[in-house]
Design a protein around this motif. Structure first.
Motif, PDB file in Angstrom:
ATOM      1  N   UNK A  84       0.836  -1.203   0.000  1.00  0.00           N
ATOM      2  CA  UNK A  84       0.000   0.000   0.000  1.00  0.00           C
ATOM      3  C   UNK A  84       0.872   1.255   0.000  1.00  0.00           C
ATOM      4  N   UNK A  85       1.979   1.206   0.734  1.00  0.00           N
ATOM      5  CA  UNK A  85       2.879   2.369   0.760  1.00  0.00           C
ATOM      6  C   UNK A  85       3.474   2.609  -0.615  1.00  0.00           C
ATOM      7  N   UNK A  86       3.856   1.539  -1.324  1.00  0.00           N
ATOM      8  CA  UNK A  86       4.426   1.708  -2.657  1.00  0.00           C
ATOM      9  C   UNK A  86       3.387   2.292  -3.609  1.00  0.00           C
ATOM     10  N   UNK A  87       2.145   1.806  -3.531  1.00  0.00           N
ATOM     11  CA  UNK A  87       1.096   2.337  -4.402  1.00  0.00           C
ATOM     12  C   UNK A  87       0.891   3.827  -4.149  1.00  0.00           C
ATOM     13  N   UNK A  88       0.923   4.233  -2.880  1.00  0.00           N
ATOM     14  CA  UNK A  88       0.809   5.656  -2.547  1.00  0.00           C
ATOM     15  C   UNK A  88       1.968   6.444  -3.134  1.00  0.00           C
ATOM     16  N   UNK A  89       3.179   5.907  -3.032  1.00  0.00           N
ATOM     17  CA  UNK A  89       4.354   6.583  -3.585  1.00  0.00           C
ATOM     18  C   UNK A  89       4.247   6.714  -5.095  1.00  0.00           C
ATOM     19  N   UNK A  90       3.779   5.677  -5.768  1.00  0.00           N
ATOM     20  CA  UNK A  90       3.642   5.724  -7.223  1.00  0.00           C
ATOM     21  C   UNK A  90       2.641   6.802  -7.636  1.00  0.00           C
ATOM     22  N   UNK A  91       1.536   6.899  -6.879  1.00  0.00           N
ATOM     23  CA  UNK A  91       0.548   7.944  -7.180  1.00  0.00           C
ATOM     24  C   UNK A  91       1.132   9.339  -6.955  1.00  0.00           C
ATOM     25  N   UNK A  92       1.876   9.501  -5.842  1.00  0.00           N
ATOM     26  CA  UNK A  92       2.484  10.798  -5.541  1.00  0.00           C
ATOM     27  C   UNK A  92       3.526  11.184  -6.588  1.00  0.00           C
ATOM     28  N   UNK A  93       4.288  10.209  -7.061  1.00  0.00           N
ATOM     29  CA  UNK A  93       5.278  10.486  -8.112  1.00  0.00           C
ATOM     30  C   UNK A  93       4.599  10.934  -9.400  1.00  0.00           C
ATOM     31  N   UNK A  94       3.483  10.287  -9.733  1.00  0.00           N
ATOM     32  CA  UNK A  94       2.737  10.677 -10.935  1.00  0.00           C
ATOM     33  C   UNK A  94       2.226  12.109 -10.804  1.00  0.00           C
ATOM     34  N   UNK A  95       1.741  12.463  -9.611  1.00  0.00           N
ATOM     35  CA  UNK A  95       1.267  13.834  -9.375  1.00  0.00           C
ATOM     36  C   UNK A  95       2.409  14.831  -9.488  1.00  0.00           C
ATOM     37  N   UNK A  96       3.579  14.469  -8.922  1.00  0.00           N
ATOM     38  CA  UNK A  96       4.723  15.364  -8.965  1.00  0.00           C
ATOM     39  C   UNK A  96       5.204  15.565 -10.395  1.00  0.00           C
ATOM     40  N   UNK A  97       5.241  14.512 -11.178  1.00  0.00           N
ATOM     41  CA  UNK A  97       5.673  14.644 -12.572  1.00  0.00           C
ATOM     42  C   UNK A  97       4.713  15.534 -13.370  1.00  0.00           C
ATOM     43  N   UNK A  98       3.426  15.391 -13.085  1.00  0.00           N
ATOM     44  CA  UNK A  98       2.454  16.266 -13.739  1.00  0.00           C
ATOM     45  C   UNK A  98       2.653  17.715 -13.280  1.00  0.00           C
ATOM     46  N   UNK A  99       2.940  17.888 -11.997  1.00  0.00           N
ATOM     47  CA  UNK A  99       3.155  19.223 -11.431  1.00  0.00           C
ATOM     48  C   UNK A  99       4.329  19.934 -12.109  1.00  0.00           C
ATOM     49  N   UNK A 100       5.453  19.261 -12.256  1.00  0.00           N
ATOM     50  CA  UNK A 100       6.626  19.931 -12.848  1.00  0.00           C
ATOM     51  C   UNK A 100       6.463  20.120 -14.352  1.00  0.00           C
ATOM     52  N   UNK A 101       5.607  19.310 -14.975  1.00  0.00           N
ATOM     53  CA  UNK A 101       5.392  19.434 -16.420  1.00  0.00           C
ATOM     54  C   UNK A 101       4.426  20.560 -16.762  1.00  0.00           C
ATOM     55  N   UNK A 102       3.606  20.957 -15.795  1.00  0.00           N
ATOM     56  CA  UNK A 102       2.567  21.951 -16.082  1.00  0.00           C
ATOM     57  C   UNK A 102       2.754  23.267 -15.353  1.00  0.00           C
ATOM     58  N   UNK A 103       3.667  23.316 -14.390  1.00  0.00           N
ATOM     59  CA  UNK A 103       3.861  24.515 -13.582  1.00  0.00           C
ATOM     60  C   UNK A 103       5.115  25.254 -14.024  1.00  0.00           C
ATOM     61  N   UNK A 104       4.992  26.581 -14.141  1.00  0.00           N
ATOM     62  CA  UNK A 104       6.103  27.403 -14.616  1.00  0.00           C
ATOM     63  C   UNK A 104       6.880  28.007 -13.459  1.00  0.00           C
ATOM     64  N   UNK A 105       8.184  28.203 -13.689  1.00  0.00           N
ATOM     65  CA  UNK A 105       9.048  28.908 -12.746  1.00  0.00           C
ATOM     66  C   UNK A 105      10.186  29.547 -13.526  1.00  0.00           C
ATOM     67  N   UNK A 106      10.483  30.802 -13.192  1.00  0.00           N
ATOM     68  CA  UNK A 106      11.597  31.515 -13.821  1.00  0.00           C
ATOM     69  C   UNK A 106      11.445  31.548 -15.343  1.00  0.00           C
ATOM     70  N   UNK A 107      10.207  31.714 -15.790  1.00  0.00           N
ATOM     71  CA  UNK A 107       9.937  31.871 -17.212  1.00  0.00           C
ATOM     72  C   UNK A 107       9.846  30.598 -18.017  1.00  0.00           C
ATOM     73  N   UNK A 108       9.884  29.446 -17.357  1.00  0.00           N
ATOM     74  CA  UNK A 108       9.801  28.178 -18.082  1.00  0.00           C
ATOM     75  C   UNK A 108       9.166  27.136 -17.180  1.00  0.00           C
ATOM     76  N   UNK A 109       8.783  26.002 -17.769  1.00  0.00           N
ATOM     77  CA  UNK A 109       8.213  24.928 -16.967  1.00  0.00           C
ATOM     78  C   UNK A 109       9.294  24.376 -16.030  1.00  0.00           C
ATOM     79  N   UNK A 110       8.855  23.906 -14.833  1.00  0.00           N
ATOM     80  CA  UNK A 110       9.814  23.404 -13.847  1.00  0.00           C
ATOM     81  C   UNK A 110      10.662  22.277 -14.432  1.00  0.00           C
ATOM     82  N   UNK A 111      10.045  21.401 -15.218  1.00  0.00           N
ATOM     83  CA  UNK A 111      10.783  20.268 -15.771  1.00  0.00           C
ATOM     84  C   UNK A 111      11.936  20.747 -16.655  1.00  0.00           C
ATOM     85  N   UNK A 112      11.707  21.825 -17.425  1.00  0.00           N
ATOM     86  CA  UNK A 112      12.772  22.361 -18.275  1.00  0.00           C
ATOM     87  C   UNK A 112      13.824  23.081 -17.434  1.00  0.00           C
TER      88      UNK A 112
END
Length: 619
Positions: free
Chosen positions: A481-509
């Motif tokens: 159950x802990x691993x499943x929670x971590x996998x979900x949180x990682x998916x949310x974080x990856x979406x967050x950095x792909x869609x959120x901007x910082x310093x004029x560009x997306x966080x992932x970039x």
């Protein structure tokens, strides 16, 4: 003779780090398991340095934990110092290491085993493996007790025909103060090849006799990084009397002790050179091959004669003892010489030796006699794990023990085996190296042995291996159950950095720039995700190109591993195959074309002929 009335599914011979993981894995799968050891007071003993982890070894401990093993959690509960090695280098070589309280680790391991369902502990010296037409069926002790089982796992460490050396004197024993085992005689009778290796350990000093003002202080990391992926299991310390450390509201609490760094001198080296004739190693008294990467101080002085000094580490053996381990001066010189050269080291001028350093020779079985499950090819139902396979180190032993114990149980249960490839885990690299190439000296794991080490990092072992462990029934629902929670949180974080901007560009970039790290982001952008997840994602982002290339290589390796070679193939019947290739293939009996390709001396032409033969219509 007396036949014990209970018939077990699995018998594990030995109670060191391999034996512990083997017994726990088999019993976790519900198999009636017996752990048989010469001395129940030595369960989980740390015969050499009371430390867990290190370069590549730390990755294996995290893999053991991800597979449901106990080494990581027991280390976290009883450690007195935590450090991340290579922290300033790339993520592929960062390795956790911890100095443990020697006795606390040992006592807690025994308590875990005693309370484990489906597991019995008994004291006894196994001298013979019982075999019937189906394979291994039990063991016989030196007192005439025969215990029957469906499979046997041998994890004897350095005890098979163990011989201890201090100077030119020697005595039988697997370690100082313990007896030895004659079980290798039984293995020879069964047709196994048996060889001889050697290892050693340094002296231990009384800390009250050390002048630490002449040494460099080495602190642990703050905050300490636990080995286990489920540190919350250490929440209730009052129910775990052997735990020194605990987890509370997301914080890992450890009272860390310092280690100390010193150096040998030219006087030290002169004393050692003047007494080489008293060294059993240089006097020809030791036949076994020693470890290349953990040489004795005698070897260092001779082979690196140009060096005027060598670094040593003074490491505490526990919170409630003054005993110190002198890392870096493994020796088998006589006691009087040990005193002389130890006292030539600054800070150790008045040092009192509590235990002498010594060398130990022992029997091992070349591991090319094993399948990738660690079952022997010669006797079905018989498994080897640990130093019997020619390895050195607690971590290598524990990793093999888990795989051997799990496979012994899974075979009995009629389930698919636990198989780890080179692309899955450091444990897979370890086993593949052993069963494919064998070893001419005690084998030690290094990050350089893993060609996919950027993928096999210490921070993602749970993501890599816990799903496999869950499939095989090796982990409980809480961990899953802990691993499943971590996998979900990682998916949310990856979406967050792909869609959120910082310093004029997306966080992932932004993170792709080498100079940028997640810790420099505003708290408002980092909140909601723990640092552990940010670190994992940041590595994936920064090294995306390298990781993609490694994954392509892994995919190619997997395809080659899917091409199985029939177990009873007649290599003499393959037209055009070289004599050397026939001999090597017949000796190792590779299970797949990928396995065959990694055998030393097998050429692409040999492999092509083998592939044509295996894929021939009608086969």
């Amino acid at each position: 003779m007396f036949d014990y009335p209970k018939i077990y599914d699995v018998i594990v011979i030995g109670a060191g780090h391999a034996g512990i993981e083997a017994a726990m894995a088999a019993s976790r799968l519900g198999c009636a398991t017996l752990m048989l050891t010469q001395n129940l007071d030595s369960v989980g003993q740390m015969s050499c340095n009371p430390a867990i982890g290190g370069q590549a070894k730390g990755q294996m401990v995290r893999e053991i934990d991800a597979l449901g093993g106990v080494m990581g959690l027991n280390t976290d509960a009883t450690s007195i110092q935590f450090r991340m090695l290579n922290a300033r280098k790339g993520p592929s070589v960062r390795s956790p290491r911890a100095q443990c309280d020697k006795k606390a680790y040992q006592f807690r391991a025994k308590a875990i085993l005693e309370r484990q369902p489906h597991l019995d502990l008994k004291q006894g010296n196994a001298v013979r493996i019982l075999v019937n037409d189906d394979g291994a069926c039990g063991v016989e002790t030196n007192l005439g007790l025969r215990v029957h089982a469906k499979s046997v796992v041998i994890t004897t460490g350095t005890f098979m025909r163990g011989l201890l050396h201090v100077g030119l004197q020697n005595q039988a024993g697997g370690r100082m103060g313990d007896s030895f085992s004659t079980l290798s005689d039984s293995l020879r009778d069964l047709g196994f090849e048996v060889g001889r290796f050697k290892t050693g350990t340094p002296c231990r000093l009384n800390g009250t006799s050390i002048d630490f003002t002449q040494c460099e202080r080495q602190e642990g990391d703050e905050p300490p990084l636990p080995f286990t992926y489920v540190p919350e299991r250490l929440e209730h310390r009052k129910h775990d009397i052997f735990s020194l450390n605990h987890w509370d509201n997301g914080v890992f609490h450890v009272e860390q002790l310092p280690c100390w760094i010193g150096r040998t001198t030219t006087e030290t080296h002169d004393i050692i050179r003047a007494n080489l004739d008293k060294s059993p190693l240089y006097a020809g008294k030791i036949e076994g091959v020693g470890p290349r990467y953990c040489p004795s101080i005698e070897d260092k002085v001779v082979k690196f004669a140009e060096k005027e000094s060598h670094q040593i580490f003074l490491e505490p053996e526990g919170r409630h003892t003054e005993e110190y381990y002198v890392n870096g001066v493994s020796t088998s010189l006589p006691m009087e010489v040990q005193y002389a050269f130890i006292r030539s080291i600054p800070g150790l001028e008045a040092a009192e030796i509590m235990r002498p350093g010594y060398a130990v020779e022992y029997d091992y079985c070349p591991p090319t006699q094993l399948r990738t499950t660690l079952e022997t090819k010669r006797v079905p139902g018989l498994y080897f794990a640990g130093q019997i396979n020619g390895t050195s180190g607690y971590e290598e032993a524990g990793a093999q023990g888990l795989v051997a114990g799990a496979n012994a149980a899974l075979n009995i249960l009629g389930k698919p085996p636990l198989l780890l490839s080179r692309s899955d885990a450091y444990i897979g690299v370890l086993i593949d190296d052993l069963v494919t190439k064998g070893t001419l000296e005690p084998y030690r794991m290094f990050t350089s042995r893993a060609e996919h080490r950027l993928v096999l990092r210490q921070d993602n072992a749970d993501l890599r291996l816990t799903p496999l462990a869950h499939t095989h029934g090796l982990v409980d629902s809480r961990r899953w159950e802990k691993l499943e929670t971590k996998q979900r949180d990682l998916a949310r974080l990856r979406e967050h950095i792909a869609t959120t901007a910082f310093d004029g560009t997306k966080i992932v970039q932004w993170l792709r720039r080498p100079e940028n790290t997640f810790s420099a982001l505003p708290e408002t952008l980092r909140s909601g995700f723990p640092a552990e997840l940010w670190e994992n994602v940041e590595v994936d982002v920064k090294y995306a190109g390298y990781i993609a290339r490694q994954e392509a290589s892994i995919d190619k390796l997997r395809r080659s591993e899917e091409k199985h070679i029939p177990a009873r193939i007649d290599y003499q019947a393959i037209s055009g195959l070289r004599v050397e290739a026939r001999q090597k293939l017949d000796r190792i009996r590779p299970e797949t074309l990928g396995h065959a390709a990694r055998i030393s001396g097998i050429t692409p032409a040999d492999l092509a002929l083998l592939a044509v033969y295996v894929n021939r219509p009608g086969r």
